[in-house]
Motif scaffolding. Structure first.
Motif: not given
Length: 88
Positions: A63-80
């Motif tokens: 998450f610190t290096v991939d250029q993901l949106s905040s929404q994508d980071k949140s969605g990935i974390q929520n799914l995890w």
């Protein structure tokens, strides 16, 4: 380490992926997590707790290096968090 936890999480992610064929964001989140799952599993963690910790650390690092949106980071974390419920 028992491979049952890895298999359980992978099965849950694949089921979510199949159910999300019309939802591009969910498909992306599933594939992102499956790739991290495979990378961490290849390191052969010594315990289930180590596996879960290593996967979360892998996500945090990415998450610190991939250029993901905040929404994508949140969605990935929520799914995890969702697929891990009841696994530890």
């Amino acid at each position: 380490m028992s491979e049952s936890l890895i298999n359980l999480i992978e099965t849950r992610l694949l089921a979510r992926e199949q159910a999300a064929l019309e939802q591009p964001d969910e498909l992306f989140y599933c594939s992102y997590l499956i790739s991290h799952l495979n990378l961490v599993a290849a390191e052969l963690p010594e315990s289930e707790e180590a596996f879960l910790h290593n996967l979360q650390t892998s996500l945090d690092s990415a998450f610190t290096v991939d250029q993901l949106s905040s929404q994508d980071k949140s969605g990935i974390q929520n799914l995890w968090d969702t697929v891990c419920l009841g696994t530890a």
